[in-house]
Structures are given as structure tokens and as C-alpha cells.
Design a protein around this motif. Sequence first.
Motif, PDB file in Angstrom:
ATOM      1  N   ASP A  73      46.172  32.370  40.006  1.00 58.97           N
ATOM      2  CA  ASP A  73      47.490  32.215  39.387  1.00 58.97           C
ATOM      3  C   ASP A  73      47.881  33.470  38.606  1.00 58.97           C
ATOM      4  O   ASP A  73      49.027  33.929  38.679  1.00 58.97           O
ATOM      5  N   ILE A  74      46.926  33.995  37.849  1.00 57.75           N
ATOM      6  CA  ILE A  74      47.216  35.201  37.058  1.00 57.75           C
ATOM      7  C   ILE A  74      47.488  36.381  37.975  1.00 57.75           C
ATOM      8  O   ILE A  74      48.477  37.120  37.796  1.00 57.75           O
ATOM      9  N   LEU A  75      46.638  36.584  38.953  1.00 62.57           N
ATOM     10  CA  LEU A  75      46.798  37.734  39.859  1.00 62.57           C
ATOM     11  C   LEU A  75      48.130  37.674  40.600  1.00 62.57           C
ATOM     12  O   LEU A  75      48.781  38.702  40.816  1.00 62.57           O
ATOM     13  N   SER A  76      48.550  36.476  40.981  1.00 57.74           N
ATOM     14  CA  SER A  76      49.823  36.324  41.694  1.00 57.74           C
ATOM     15  C   SER A  76      51.015  36.672  40.808  1.00 57.74           C
ATOM     16  O   SER A  76      52.082  37.042  41.302  1.00 57.74           O
ATOM     17  N   ALA A  77      50.836  36.559  39.491  1.00 54.27           N
ATOM     18  CA  ALA A  77      51.937  36.817  38.554  1.00 54.27           C
ATOM     19  C   ALA A  77      52.034  38.278  38.137  1.00 54.27           C
ATOM     20  O   ALA A  77      53.015  38.673  37.497  1.00 54.27           O
ATOM     21  N   LEU A  78      51.024  39.081  38.475  1.00 56.44           N
ATOM     22  CA  LEU A  78      50.978  40.466  38.013  1.00 56.44           C
ATOM     23  C   LEU A  78      51.397  41.429  39.123  1.00 56.44           C
ATOM     24  O   LEU A  78      50.752  41.483  40.174  1.00 56.44           O
ATOM     25  N   PRO A  79      52.461  42.206  38.917  1.00 55.83           N
ATOM     26  CA  PRO A  79      52.883  43.167  39.939  1.00 55.83           C
ATOM     27  C   PRO A  79      51.930  44.362  40.025  1.00 55.83           C
ATOM     28  O   PRO A  79      51.137  44.611  39.115  1.00 55.83           O
ATOM     29  N   GLY A  80      52.043  45.088  41.134  1.00 55.67           N
ATOM     30  CA  GLY A  80      51.284  46.322  41.298  1.00 55.67           C
ATOM     31  C   GLY A  80      50.079  46.167  42.213  1.00 55.67           C
ATOM     32  O   GLY A  80      49.642  45.056  42.527  1.00 55.67           O
ATOM     33  N   HIS A  81      49.586  47.309  42.643  1.00 56.67           N
ATOM     34  CA  HIS A  81      48.362  47.378  43.444  1.00 56.67           C
ATOM     35  C   HIS A  81      47.197  47.496  42.468  1.00 56.67           C
ATOM     36  O   HIS A  81      47.060  48.498  41.767  1.00 56.67           O
ATOM     37  N   LYS A  82      46.340  46.485  42.448  1.00 53.82           N
ATOM     38  CA  LYS A  82      45.331  46.369  41.386  1.00 53.82           C
ATOM     39  C   LYS A  82      43.938  46.726  41.880  1.00 53.82           C
ATOM     40  O   LYS A  82      43.490  46.232  42.919  1.00 53.82           O
ATOM     41  N   TYR A  83      43.262  47.570  41.108  1.00 51.07           N
ATOM     42  CA  TYR A  83      41.862  47.931  41.334  1.00 51.07           C
ATOM     43  C   TYR A  83      41.048  47.371  40.169  1.00 51.07           C
ATOM     44  O   TYR A  83      41.470  47.466  39.020  1.00 51.07           O
ATOM     45  N   LEU A  84      39.886  46.816  40.472  1.00 53.21           N
ATOM     46  CA  LEU A  84      39.059  46.229  39.418  1.00 53.21           C
ATOM     47  C   LEU A  84      37.726  46.959  39.299  1.00 53.21           C
ATOM     48  O   LEU A  84      36.980  47.079  40.268  1.00 53.21           O
ATOM     49  N   ILE A  85      37.464  47.470  38.102  1.00 55.23           N
ATOM     50  CA  ILE A  85      36.140  47.981  37.748  1.00 55.23           C
ATOM     51  C   ILE A  85      35.433  46.841  37.021  1.00 55.23           C
ATOM     52  O   ILE A  85      35.901  46.383  35.971  1.00 55.23           O
ATOM     53  N   LEU A  86      34.341  46.371  37.543  1.00 57.70           N
ATOM     54  CA  LEU A  86      33.716  45.161  37.036  1.00 57.70           C
ATOM     55  C   LEU A  86      33.216  45.308  35.604  1.00 57.70           C
ATOM     56  O   LEU A  86      32.543  46.275  35.266  1.00 57.70           O
ATOM     57  N   GLY A  87      33.550  44.318  34.773  1.00 59.73           N
ATOM     58  CA  GLY A  87      33.017  44.236  33.426  1.00 59.73           C
ATOM     59  C   GLY A  87      31.879  43.244  33.355  1.00 59.73           C
ATOM     60  O   GLY A  87      31.585  42.533  34.330  1.00 59.73           O
ATOM     61  N   ASN A  88      31.258  43.164  32.200  1.00 62.46           N
ATOM     62  CA  ASN A  88      30.109  42.272  32.061  1.00 62.46           C
ATOM     63  C   ASN A  88      30.486  40.801  32.257  1.00 62.46           C
ATOM     64  O   ASN A  88      29.713  40.024  32.811  1.00 62.46           O
ATOM     65  N   HIS A  89      31.697  40.397  31.869  1.00 56.52           N
ATOM     66  CA  HIS A  89      32.108  39.008  32.070  1.00 56.52           C
ATOM     67  C   HIS A  89      32.524  38.739  33.512  1.00 56.52           C
ATOM     68  O   HIS A  89      32.335  37.624  34.017  1.00 56.52           O
ATOM     69  N   ASP A  90      33.074  39.753  34.189  1.00 57.48           N
ATOM     70  CA  ASP A  90      33.442  39.575  35.596  1.00 57.48           C
ATOM     71  C   ASP A  90      32.225  39.297  36.461  1.00 57.48           C
ATOM     72  O   ASP A  90      32.313  38.584  37.464  1.00 57.48           O
ATOM     73  N   MET A  91      31.097  39.857  36.085  1.00 56.20           N
ATOM     74  CA  MET A  91      29.886  39.693  36.875  1.00 56.20           C
ATOM     75  C   MET A  91      29.463  38.229  36.970  1.00 56.20           C
ATOM     76  O   MET A  91      28.743  37.828  37.871  1.00 56.20           O
ATOM     77  N   LYS A  92      29.928  37.408  36.019  1.00 54.64           N
ATOM     78  CA  LYS A  92      29.572  35.989  36.021  1.00 54.64           C
ATOM     79  C   LYS A  92      30.495  35.168  36.912  1.00 54.64           C
ATOM     80  O   LYS A  92      30.257  33.983  37.124  1.00 54.64           O
ATOM     81  N   SER A  93      31.571  35.799  37.418  1.00 53.90           N
ATOM     82  CA  SER A  93      32.621  35.013  38.072  1.00 53.90           C
ATOM     83  C   SER A  93      32.960  35.505  39.479  1.00 53.90           C
ATOM     84  O   SER A  93      34.076  35.273  39.948  1.00 53.90           O
TER      85      SER A  93
END
Length: 297
Positions: A73-93
Motif C-alpha cells: 500500500d505504501i509503495l503504491s502511494a509513493l511516486p518515482g523509481h525506487k531503489y532500496l538499500i537494505l537496513g537492519n529492520h528490512d532484513m527481518k521483512s
Amino acid sequence: MDSILKLQPDNVWFTSDTHFGHENIIRFCNRPFKNAEEMNAELIKRWRETVPGDGIVFHLGDFAHGSSRLWNDILSALPGHKYLILGNHDMKSLRQGYMSKFEHVAQQMTIRVGGQAIVLNHNPFLCYGGSYRDVWQLFGHVHSGPVSHTGLDHPRLKMLFPLQYDVGVDNNDFRPISFAEVKAKIEAQVAAARAAAGIKADVPTPEVRRIVFLDEGAVIGQSELTRLKYAATDIIRLDFTGSTPVKEAIASRVSLLIGNIRYVYIGSRPLDDFRYVPLQPNAPITMKEVEAAIKIL
């Protein structure tokens, strides 16, 4: 993505540590929101006000806390081409369902924006490749900012290079920050650090920068000083506090410079380095020490 991504500077943004859906982050970082729902709505609003549909956004980790539905839901609401550098909390998800919505997901990236090399990582580095060659490092994780200074890492931020910057939302009005804004902030950090260290503005490349470091109280005659000034770009006196090692005092200043740098230390404090001309305590610097220093330069 083996090759370095090369981008134009007018359409690139950076952000980090949005923590969408994370109720406790409001209390941890003194965020001005009543609850996670209000925080999510405001972060989305400010992102949409800042980033155009074709914008390129590098998110440096800790994107969201919650289910795949929240992420989608959040990603669909955010414009732009998005790149993710993983954080410590992302690693859990990690789940394929929403990771595929990013252009690329990585532990770390190196990019070039308008010729500027930038290392992107969730965490700030004490050392990184290119830190002495005008390479920036952008990071998040530490939640620095005007009201967010409660994290355990906050005291360590004084150790960072002026070429590093926290792009996290707590430090940037809860919105992505553009390349141009990051450039202005880093240039200001570098200028302030150089002024505080008594270092002149950069000499034009490809000229070699030659620096002579002297003890604060070192005595030098006019002839010897004139000779040094002729051979060196900078003459910097080191004001030692407490038991600061010479190498640490020198490194803190060299880290503020870019380009081809050569240096030598003339002084009475011991230095385990070939760029050292020893001087007896309280003895004036003679032409012999000056010429030895110039030979090293």
C-alpha cells in the motif's frame, strides 16, 4: 547490478528510515505525530510533494514495519523509481511480493550523479573507499536531526567525514532530499571543517597539494619560513589537546582534503612515519630540517 549506475543530477533524491507503520519510532525519535497512521500519511504527503513521477529515489533502509499489505500500500502511494538499500529492520521483512516493486534492492550501492561518486549504505562508515578522493557517503540508521538525538549512536557522529551526510527523514524535514540539496550541505560541511582546521581552499587540480605540519609552538626564522612557503601549499600548526597522537591530529586534517596530497611533519613529538622530520624539544627549526622536509614533499 555490476556496473556503477550513472545518473543526471536534476532528478535524483535520497531518503532513509521512514519506518512506515512503526508506532514506537515516534517516541524513540521525538517525531511530531500522534500515531503511526498520522505519520504514514504525512510522510507520504511530503514524498509526493517532493518527488515527481519520473524521479529516482534511493531509500537507504528501514522502509517499513508491518505486513506485506502495508508495504504494498505504501509503495503504491509513493511516486518515482525506487531503489532500496537494505537496513537492519528490512532484513527481518524480506518478501518477494514487495521487493519486486523496487528497481533494485542491495546491501550497498555506488553511484555517480553528474560525475559525483557516492557510496550508499544504511550505516555510516568510519572508513570507506574514496573518502580522501571526494567520494561522498550517504547513510541513515542514526536518526540524527533537530529533535532526534536520543539514539545510542549520536555521540559517534562527531567522528564522521565532512563528505558524509545523514539522509534520514528525521534530519530532512521528513521528506526525500534532492542531490542538489545534499551537494550544498556537504560543501558547507567541508568549508566549515577546513576553516576550523586552518586549511586554505582547494588548489586547482591536477596540482599536487603539499602540506607541512608544525607543532603549535615551533620556532622558525623568517628565512626558513619563506623557504617552506615557497615549497608548500599549506603550513599548518598542530594544536595538540591532551595526549592526542600526532598521526591522529594529522589525519583529522588530511581527511578534509581531496586530490593528490603529500605531507610532512616537522616536530618534537614521535611519529612512526617516513614523512617525519624530528626536532629537539624547544629547538628552533633550522634550514637543515626545512630541506629535509622539502625532500620528503
